[in-house]
Write an enzyme that holds these catalytic residues in place. Structure first.
Site, PDB file in Angstrom:
ATOM      1  N   CYS B  92      80.340  50.031 -17.490  1.00 18.41           N
ATOM      2  CA  CYS B  92      79.548  50.241 -18.677  1.00 18.41           C
ATOM      3  C   CYS B  92      78.870  51.594 -18.532  1.00 18.41           C
ATOM      4  O   CYS B  92      77.959  51.753 -17.749  1.00 18.41           O
ATOM      5  CB  CYS B  92      78.548  49.104 -18.771  1.00 18.41           C
ATOM      6  SG  CYS B  92      77.073  49.506 -19.596  1.00 18.41           S
ATOM      7  N   LEU B  93      79.357  52.543 -19.262  1.00 16.58           N
ATOM      8  CA  LEU B  93      78.822  53.903 -19.212  1.00 16.58           C
ATOM      9  C   LEU B  93      78.673  54.385 -20.641  1.00 16.58           C
ATOM     10  O   LEU B  93      79.661  54.446 -21.368  1.00 16.58           O
ATOM     11  CB  LEU B  93      79.833  54.831 -18.531  1.00 16.58           C
ATOM     12  CG  LEU B  93      79.745  55.126 -17.048  1.00 16.58           C
ATOM     13  CD1 LEU B  93      80.733  56.206 -16.686  1.00 16.58           C
ATOM     14  CD2 LEU B  93      78.345  55.552 -16.688  1.00 16.58           C
TER      15      LEU B  93
END
Ligand code: ZN
Ligand code: ZN
Ligand code: ZN
Ligand code: ZN
Ligand code: ZN
Lengths: 513, 158
Positions: B92-93
């Protein structure tokens, strides 16, 4: 029946309502010609909302065309532009950035212009119209092409890319991601927003058009007093002052220029008399309980007397078994004879058995039965509305082919169209009265509500029954059908007025917060 | 095609002067769009000493669309999913979301960012909310668990 007296003492709109009790069972239609204007158009009264909302269940609103929306925006750009002395394109970016809060924008701009410009992605101002150019020794950091004849572009932030990449980037943002008002410079970490002049310089006309449409969308999306008509492809919006916090007390039903009717509060189709929050709860409940209740909406049932299978093909709930000729009500499966004369409570759920229930199992069964009672009727009206409509479409076709034989002109048979529309509207209302009743607190209002519901239901079933008559008989039933249509519309009006008044006063629903 | 020139250039740069603790190779010599990355757990983090394999997929219209970055080595981290496939190892970026991705962002920046995230997890944007909670409230237990996972899955012995 005494609920009529209630209506008499508190007429919903000052109109004269003069119901003759005795006519209800056999001869509903014999109302005097007071409501003749409704014959032309079953919904004529709703069209006048703009001029003066008069009924308690109506709200003030304005319809906005795409052109109106455009000029609204232009006006505000120019207004802000002249106050803060920036070109209109930049006023546009600032306004969109501030979500169209003009006062707040002007105030904070006057306070600290640099900060506002920076935050909105405008950085140091630009004035001249943007141009692309070639740059010696330039390599595009997106595609790594370094052809010296390549056109390049940069906004005031100086982040320069080849026109091919810039345009691809913008096109993708607009076309695939539906972005418009907040597209940033392609450079990682640069938050400058691409202005419309730059965008138009770089993308194809079709993308420019899409961009304009999206910008307009954000205008409506960002303003609380504007809503798009939810009908597919409809480009109209509606302006209405009803606030979120009012939604427990009013069901703001509006209608676009194409006559799409929807709720301004939640954008679902007309769900009067039930308020938005209740509708949401109800739909969620139906979804959760869909397995238990699926069987109910099924289109076939057994005759309660001889058990032969009966299929329903019209909207009318008065069923006659082909085999044994037993007449019964499709909704409660009780004998029809009890529906017309004495007041058989098809619409009311008997709460008594629940009060007696001692153990938890009985209580939970009772609560399921109670839910099914209302769900059954809710689903049934939804289904019946569809069947009524199908039947009308079929009838309409038959009439077209029969027209040469009959001596009625096409205009003359339009009363059937009016009747069909009234049936649709009334069933829509009836459907939601059952969701409403499910959450209704039992008090002295409930009885009036249930009587209203019952009266409307009777009126609707009577009219619906007419629709199942052979096509060649329909002509001779014109007067009767017209009267029944008028009566249905009046019953609907009364029900909606009464519930709207009560909602306004805040009485009724258990689970409204 | 625009993306090939850009990918070739980025890959060349990454191989010639790799960022610290990061090694990049093609997963398959014939396919520019599928990368295999080995990342060393950063010193001073519970992942130190671990070797993590990442699989990187560049979309056909890279760099206009973001790459997908997947940890193929199991890792105990608030921002890296340890769901069952196909979500296992996804990261999750924010920068890898379509809406936030900028075409000027280079893979080197993505990889360095990913390695930095091992050092400084971002519990506010977690995929593994339980781990995020533990990271916030019981740092010691989180570090111990992360180190255990490194020993179990990322010690380089296969
Ligand atoms: Zn380029
Ligand atoms: Zn920039
Ligand atoms: Zn519409
Ligand atoms: Zn609503
Ligand atoms: Zn029967």
């Amino acid at each position: 029946m005494d609920s009529e007296d209630e209506f008499m003492s508190e007429p919903p709109s000052g109109d004269e309502i003069d119901f003759d009790e005795g006519t209800q069972d056999s001869d509903i239609g014999s109302l005097s010609g007071d409501f003749d204007h409704d014959h032309d158009n079953g919904f004529g009264y709703e069209k006048d909302i703009l001029a003066n909302p008069q009924k308690p269940y109506e709200v003030d609103y304005r319809i906005l065309s795409p052109k109106d929306i455009h000029s609204h925006q232009e006006r505000q750009f120019n207004e802000v532009s002249s106050i803060i002395e920036l070109p209109p394109e930049q006023a546009a970016i600032l306004l969109r950035y501030m979500r169209w809060n003009k006062e707040k924008l002007i105030e904070s701009y006057m306070d600290n212009p640099e900060q506002v410009l920076e935050a909105a992605g405008l950085g140091p101002t630009l004035a001249a119209s943007p141009k692309t150019k070639t740059v010696k020794g330039f390599t595009c950091e997106i595609c790594y092409e370094d052809d010296p004849t390549m056109q390049t572009y940069a906004m005031k932030c100086g982040h320069r890319y080849c026109v091919g990449c810039y345009s691809h980037y913008l096109t993708q943002k607009v076309k695939e991601e539906g972005e418009a008002a907040r597209i940033e410079c392609p450079f990682d970490g640069c938050h400058r927003i691409v202005d419309s002049k730059s965008l138009k310089l770089l993308v194809d006309p079709s993308i420019q058009d899409r961009y304009e449409v999206l910008l307009t969308r954000t205008y409506v999306d960002d303003k609380d007093n504007l809503k798009w008509c939810p009908a597919p492809e409809c480009e109209y919006a509606v302006e209405c002052a009803v606030k979120k916090r009012d939604l427990n007390h009013i069901v703001p039903t509006v209608r676009c220029a194409y006559d799409h009717s929807f709720c301004f509060g939640c954008s679902l189709s007309d769900h009067r008399p039930a308020p938005c929050s209740l509708v949401k709860q109800w739909l969620k409940k139906c979804e959760d309980d869909s397995e238990t209740s699926n069987w109910i909406s099924a289109n076939t049932k057994e005759c309660p007397k001889c058990r032969s299978t009966i299929e329903k093909n019209g909207g009318c709930n008065h069923m006659t078994c082909r085999k044994c000729k037993h007449e019964f009500c499709w909704m409660c499966m009780g004998p029809w004879s009890e529906h017309g004369t004495s007041w058989y409570n098809c619409n009311r759920f008997e709460e008594k058995s629940g009060a007696d229930a001692r153990d938890a199992q009985a209580r939970s069964r009772h609560s399921l039965e109670r839910y099914l009672h209302y769900y059954n009727r809710y689903a049934n009206h939804e289904q019946s509305a569809k069947l009524d409509k199908d039947l009308w479409i079929k009838t309409e076709k038959k009439m077209t082919s029969l027209q040469t034989q009959s001596n009625m002109s096409w205009i003359e048979v339009q009363f059937l169209d009016t009747a069909s529309k009234a049936l649709q509207a009334c069933r829509q209302t009836l459907k939601w009265t059952y969701a409403f009743a499910f959450y209704l607190q039992r008090n002295n209002m409930t009885e009036i509500f249930e009587d209203n519901q019952k009266d409307l239901e009777m009126a609707v079933e009577n009219l619906s029954q007419m629709f199942e008559k052979p096509v060649n008989e329909l002509g001779s039933l014109k007067v009767e059908i017209l009267d029944k249509t008028t009566y249905c519309n009046r019953r609907r009006e009364i029900l909606l007025s009464d519930t709207a008044e009560n909602l306004k006063k805040g009485t009724g629903c258990t689970s409204l917060v | 095609m625009a993306s090939q020139k850009r990918i070739t250039k980025e890959l060349g740069d990454l191989m010639n002067s790799p960022p610290p603790g990061i090694a990049v190779a093609l997963a398959d010599e014939a396919n520019l769009y599928q990368w295999k990355v080995t990342m060393e757990g950063p010193a001073g983090s519970p992942y130190a000493g671990g070797k993590f394999d990442l699989s990187i997929n560049l979309p056909q219209n890279y760099p206009f669309k973001p790459p997908t970055v997947v940890f193929t080595t199991k890792i105990y981290h608030p921002n890296i999913s340890n769901d069952s496939p196909p979500n296992s190892g996804t990261m999750c970026l924010g920068m890898l979301k379509d809406s936030e991705w900028k075409p000027s962002t280079k893979m080197s920046a993505v990889l360095e960012f990913a390695r930095q995230l091992l050092k400084e997890p971002n519990p506010d944007d977690a995929v593994e909310t339980k781990i995020a909670e533990q990271y916030r409230n019981d740092r010691g237990a989180y570090e111990k668990e992360a180190r255990d996972w490194v020993k179990r899955y990322a010690s380089g012995k296969k």
